[in-house]
Write a protein that holds these residues in place. Structure first.
Motif, PDB file in Angstrom:
ATOM      1  N   ASP A   2      42.155  45.322  44.637  1.00  0.00           N
ATOM      2  CA  ASP A   2      41.587  45.253  43.304  1.00  0.00           C
ATOM      3  C   ASP A   2      40.330  44.396  43.308  1.00  0.00           C
ATOM      4  O   ASP A   2      40.154  43.510  44.127  1.00  0.00           O
ATOM      5  CB  ASP A   2      42.597  44.628  42.325  1.00  0.00           C
ATOM      6  N   LYS A   3      39.453  44.673  42.336  1.00  0.00           N
ATOM      7  CA  LYS A   3      38.297  43.803  42.135  1.00  0.00           C
ATOM      8  C   LYS A   3      38.815  42.444  41.684  1.00  0.00           C
ATOM      9  O   LYS A   3      39.808  42.353  40.976  1.00  0.00           O
ATOM     10  CB  LYS A   3      37.369  44.375  41.044  1.00  0.00           C
ATOM     11  N   PRO A   4      38.156  41.361  42.107  1.00  0.00           N
ATOM     12  CA  PRO A   4      38.632  40.056  41.683  1.00  0.00           C
ATOM     13  C   PRO A   4      38.526  39.918  40.171  1.00  0.00           C
ATOM     14  O   PRO A   4      37.555  40.355  39.574  1.00  0.00           O
ATOM     15  CB  PRO A   4      37.706  39.085  42.406  1.00  0.00           C
ATOM     16  N   LYS A   5      39.541  39.333  39.608  1.00  0.00           N
ATOM     17  CA  LYS A   5      39.541  39.121  38.165  1.00  0.00           C
ATOM     18  C   LYS A   5      38.570  37.998  37.847  1.00  0.00           C
ATOM     19  O   LYS A   5      38.220  37.194  38.703  1.00  0.00           O
ATOM     20  CB  LYS A   5      40.951  38.772  37.703  1.00  0.00           C
ATOM     21  N   GLY A   6      38.163  37.918  36.592  1.00  0.00           N
ATOM     22  CA  GLY A   6      37.215  36.894  36.163  1.00  0.00           C
ATOM     23  C   GLY A   6      37.660  35.500  36.552  1.00  0.00           C
ATOM     24  O   GLY A   6      36.850  34.675  36.985  1.00  0.00           O
ATOM     25  N   ASN A   7      38.954  35.217  36.425  1.00  0.00           N
ATOM     26  CA  ASN A   7      39.480  33.897  36.765  1.00  0.00           C
ATOM     27  C   ASN A   7      39.310  33.619  38.255  1.00  0.00           C
ATOM     28  O   ASN A   7      38.989  32.497  38.652  1.00  0.00           O
ATOM     29  CB  ASN A   7      40.960  33.802  36.361  1.00  0.00           C
ATOM     30  N   ASN A   8      39.516  34.648  39.084  1.00  0.00           N
ATOM     31  CA  ASN A   8      39.351  34.463  40.527  1.00  0.00           C
ATOM     32  C   ASN A   8      37.889  34.224  40.877  1.00  0.00           C
ATOM     33  O   ASN A   8      37.589  33.404  41.747  1.00  0.00           O
ATOM     34  CB  ASN A   8      39.898  35.663  41.296  1.00  0.00           C
ATOM     35  N   ILE A   9      36.979  34.923  40.209  1.00  0.00           N
ATOM     36  CA  ILE A   9      35.545  34.691  40.422  1.00  0.00           C
ATOM     37  C   ILE A   9      35.228  33.239  40.090  1.00  0.00           C
ATOM     38  O   ILE A   9      34.497  32.568  40.823  1.00  0.00           O
ATOM     39  CB  ILE A   9      34.692  35.651  39.554  1.00  0.00           C
ATOM     40  N   THR A  10      35.796  32.754  39.005  1.00  0.00           N
ATOM     41  CA  THR A  10      35.599  31.355  38.614  1.00  0.00           C
ATOM     42  C   THR A  10      36.092  30.427  39.722  1.00  0.00           C
ATOM     43  O   THR A  10      35.427  29.442  40.052  1.00  0.00           O
ATOM     44  CB  THR A  10      36.330  31.055  37.288  1.00  0.00           C
ATOM     45  N   LEU A  11      37.233  30.745  40.301  1.00  0.00           N
ATOM     46  CA  LEU A  11      37.763  29.919  41.390  1.00  0.00           C
ATOM     47  C   LEU A  11      36.827  29.939  42.605  1.00  0.00           C
ATOM     48  O   LEU A  11      36.609  28.896  43.236  1.00  0.00           O
ATOM     49  CB  LEU A  11      39.162  30.383  41.791  1.00  0.00           C
ATOM     50  N   PHE A  12      36.287  31.100  42.928  1.00  0.00           N
ATOM     51  CA  PHE A  12      35.340  31.182  44.042  1.00  0.00           C
ATOM     52  C   PHE A  12      34.087  30.352  43.748  1.00  0.00           C
ATOM     53  O   PHE A  12      33.553  29.688  44.631  1.00  0.00           O
ATOM     54  CB  PHE A  12      34.958  32.633  44.340  1.00  0.00           C
ATOM     55  N   GLU A  17      31.517  24.654  44.853  1.00  0.00           N
ATOM     56  CA  GLU A  17      31.206  23.269  44.458  1.00  0.00           C
ATOM     57  C   GLU A  17      32.141  22.284  45.155  1.00  0.00           C
ATOM     58  O   GLU A  17      32.305  21.154  44.688  1.00  0.00           O
ATOM     59  CB  GLU A  17      31.297  23.148  42.934  1.00  0.00           C
ATOM     60  N   HIS A  18      32.789  22.725  46.219  1.00  0.00           N
ATOM     61  CA  HIS A  18      33.651  21.896  47.075  1.00  0.00           C
ATOM     62  C   HIS A  18      34.960  21.489  46.397  1.00  0.00           C
ATOM     63  O   HIS A  18      35.515  20.442  46.701  1.00  0.00           O
ATOM     64  CB  HIS A  18      32.897  20.657  47.573  1.00  0.00           C
ATOM     65  N   THR A  69      28.278  32.660  45.867  1.00  0.00           N
ATOM     66  CA  THR A  69      27.169  33.436  45.298  1.00  0.00           C
ATOM     67  C   THR A  69      27.393  34.942  45.415  1.00  0.00           C
ATOM     68  O   THR A  69      26.628  35.721  44.858  1.00  0.00           O
ATOM     69  CB  THR A  69      25.847  33.080  46.016  1.00  0.00           C
ATOM     70  N   LYS A  70      28.415  35.353  46.129  1.00  0.00           N
ATOM     71  CA  LYS A  70      28.680  36.786  46.329  1.00  0.00           C
ATOM     72  C   LYS A  70      29.226  37.408  45.039  1.00  0.00           C
ATOM     73  O   LYS A  70      29.966  36.779  44.293  1.00  0.00           O
ATOM     74  CB  LYS A  70      29.661  37.004  47.471  1.00  0.00           C
ATOM     75  N   THR A  71      28.875  38.674  44.831  1.00  0.00           N
ATOM     76  CA  THR A  71      29.380  39.362  43.637  1.00  0.00           C
ATOM     77  C   THR A  71      30.830  39.778  43.805  1.00  0.00           C
ATOM     78  O   THR A  71      31.549  39.919  42.820  1.00  0.00           O
ATOM     79  CB  THR A  71      28.529  40.619  43.323  1.00  0.00           C
ATOM     80  N   ASP A  72      31.268  39.992  45.054  1.00  0.00           N
ATOM     81  CA  ASP A  72      32.657  40.377  45.312  1.00  0.00           C
ATOM     82  C   ASP A  72      33.206  39.570  46.490  1.00  0.00           C
ATOM     83  O   ASP A  72      33.370  40.090  47.597  1.00  0.00           O
ATOM     84  CB  ASP A  72      32.744  41.878  45.593  1.00  0.00           C
ATOM     85  N   PRO A  73      33.503  38.289  46.264  1.00  0.00           N
ATOM     86  CA  PRO A  73      33.978  37.447  47.362  1.00  0.00           C
ATOM     87  C   PRO A  73      35.324  37.890  47.935  1.00  0.00           C
ATOM     88  O   PRO A  73      35.597  37.684  49.113  1.00  0.00           O
ATOM     89  CB  PRO A  73      34.076  36.053  46.739  1.00  0.00           C
ATOM     90  N   GLU A  74      36.138  38.545  47.124  1.00  0.00           N
ATOM     91  CA  GLU A  74      37.425  39.033  47.619  1.00  0.00           C
ATOM     92  C   GLU A  74      37.206  40.076  48.710  1.00  0.00           C
ATOM     93  O   GLU A  74      37.882  40.066  49.740  1.00  0.00           O
ATOM     94  CB  GLU A  74      38.237  39.622  46.473  1.00  0.00           C
ATOM     95  N   ARG A  75      36.257  40.952  48.474  1.00  0.00           N
ATOM     96  CA  ARG A  75      35.945  41.983  49.464  1.00  0.00           C
ATOM     97  C   ARG A  75      35.495  41.339  50.769  1.00  0.00           C
ATOM     98  O   ARG A  75      35.873  41.776  51.855  1.00  0.00           O
ATOM     99  CB  ARG A  75      34.866  42.912  48.922  1.00  0.00           C
ATOM    100  N   TRP A  76      34.677  40.292  50.681  1.00  0.00           N
ATOM    101  CA  TRP A  76      34.229  39.557  51.858  1.00  0.00           C
ATOM    102  C   TRP A  76      35.436  39.016  52.624  1.00  0.00           C
ATOM    103  O   TRP A  76      35.502  39.121  53.845  1.00  0.00           O
ATOM    104  CB  TRP A  76      33.297  38.403  51.438  1.00  0.00           C
ATOM    105  N   MET A  77      36.393  38.438  51.889  1.00  0.00           N
ATOM    106  CA  MET A  77      37.581  37.863  52.515  1.00  0.00           C
ATOM    107  C   MET A  77      38.378  38.923  53.275  1.00  0.00           C
ATOM    108  O   MET A  77      38.829  38.694  54.397  1.00  0.00           O
ATOM    109  CB  MET A  77      38.474  37.213  51.439  1.00  0.00           C
TER     110      MET A  77
END
Length: 189
Positions: A2-12, A17-18, A69-77
């Motif tokens: 699935d595409k990362p949910k908004g909350n997951n994008i926030t976590l990324f 920010e470390h 900064t990635k638009t789909d960090p889950e896909r990268w993972m």
């Protein structure tokens, strides 16, 4: 996936920010799913899959600023997980079939201290060859008895090199399993 949910994008983004808290939450969200995903490439072998998961999570932490900064960090993972799993699979295969790489004598480093006589061990290999399909046996014998390369075998049989490699892998697996079944652990040093 699935595409990362908004909350997951926030976590990324927070991870960028470390934020260790964001990292922990991402681990909780993705570790189980990634482990299953990685396991599909490693025949669900637990320890190697866990090692790959650790590498993926380490890469996530090390590259956190770029990932944020990635638009789909889950896909990268998942892409990193797949690549690392495929690398691990190659390592596992190489280690599993190391003993067969010195065929026809087949006395590898693992069996150097064997209590079995070389003839007995070689006899087991010949028995194992009986369990191969005709194509697997032909490819195995061309490679190890005649010393042909995969490309030469492919040309001889009018197939692509990957077909030869697939047949060789299947043959090695069957021979390895046969030896594992028929060698007594006490016979190996």
């Amino acid at each position: 996936m699935d595409k990362p949910k908004g909350n997951n994008i926030t976590l990324f983004r927070q991870l960028g920010e470390h934020s260790e808290t964001a990292f922990d939450k991402l681990y909780d969200i993705y570790a189980g799913r990634l482990l299953v995903f990685i396991g599909t490439y490693l025949s669900f072998e637990t320890e190697p899959a866990e090692d790959v998961l650790a590498e993926v999570m380490e890469a996530l932490w090390i590259q956190r600023e770029q990932i944020a900064t990635k638009t789909d960090p889950e896909r990268w993972m998942y892409k990193i997980a797949k690549n690392r799993a495929l690398e691990m699979r190659k390592v596992l295969i190489r280690h599993r079939y190391e003993a067969l790489d010195e065929y026809p004598g087949l006395v590898s480093d693992m069996l150097t201290d064997s209590k079995l006589e070389g003839d007995e061990l070689e006899g087991l290999v010949w028995e194992a060859l009986e369990g191969l399909t005709p194509t697997e046996r032909e490819v195995f014998e061309c490679k190890w008895l005649e010393g042909l390369t995969s490309a030469a075998i492919a040309k001889r049989h009018g197939v692509i090199e990957q077909t030869v490699n697939n047949q060789m892998t299947a043959a090695r697996k069957k021979i390895g399993e046969y030896l594992a079944e028929h060698l007594d652990p006490d016979d190996i040093g």
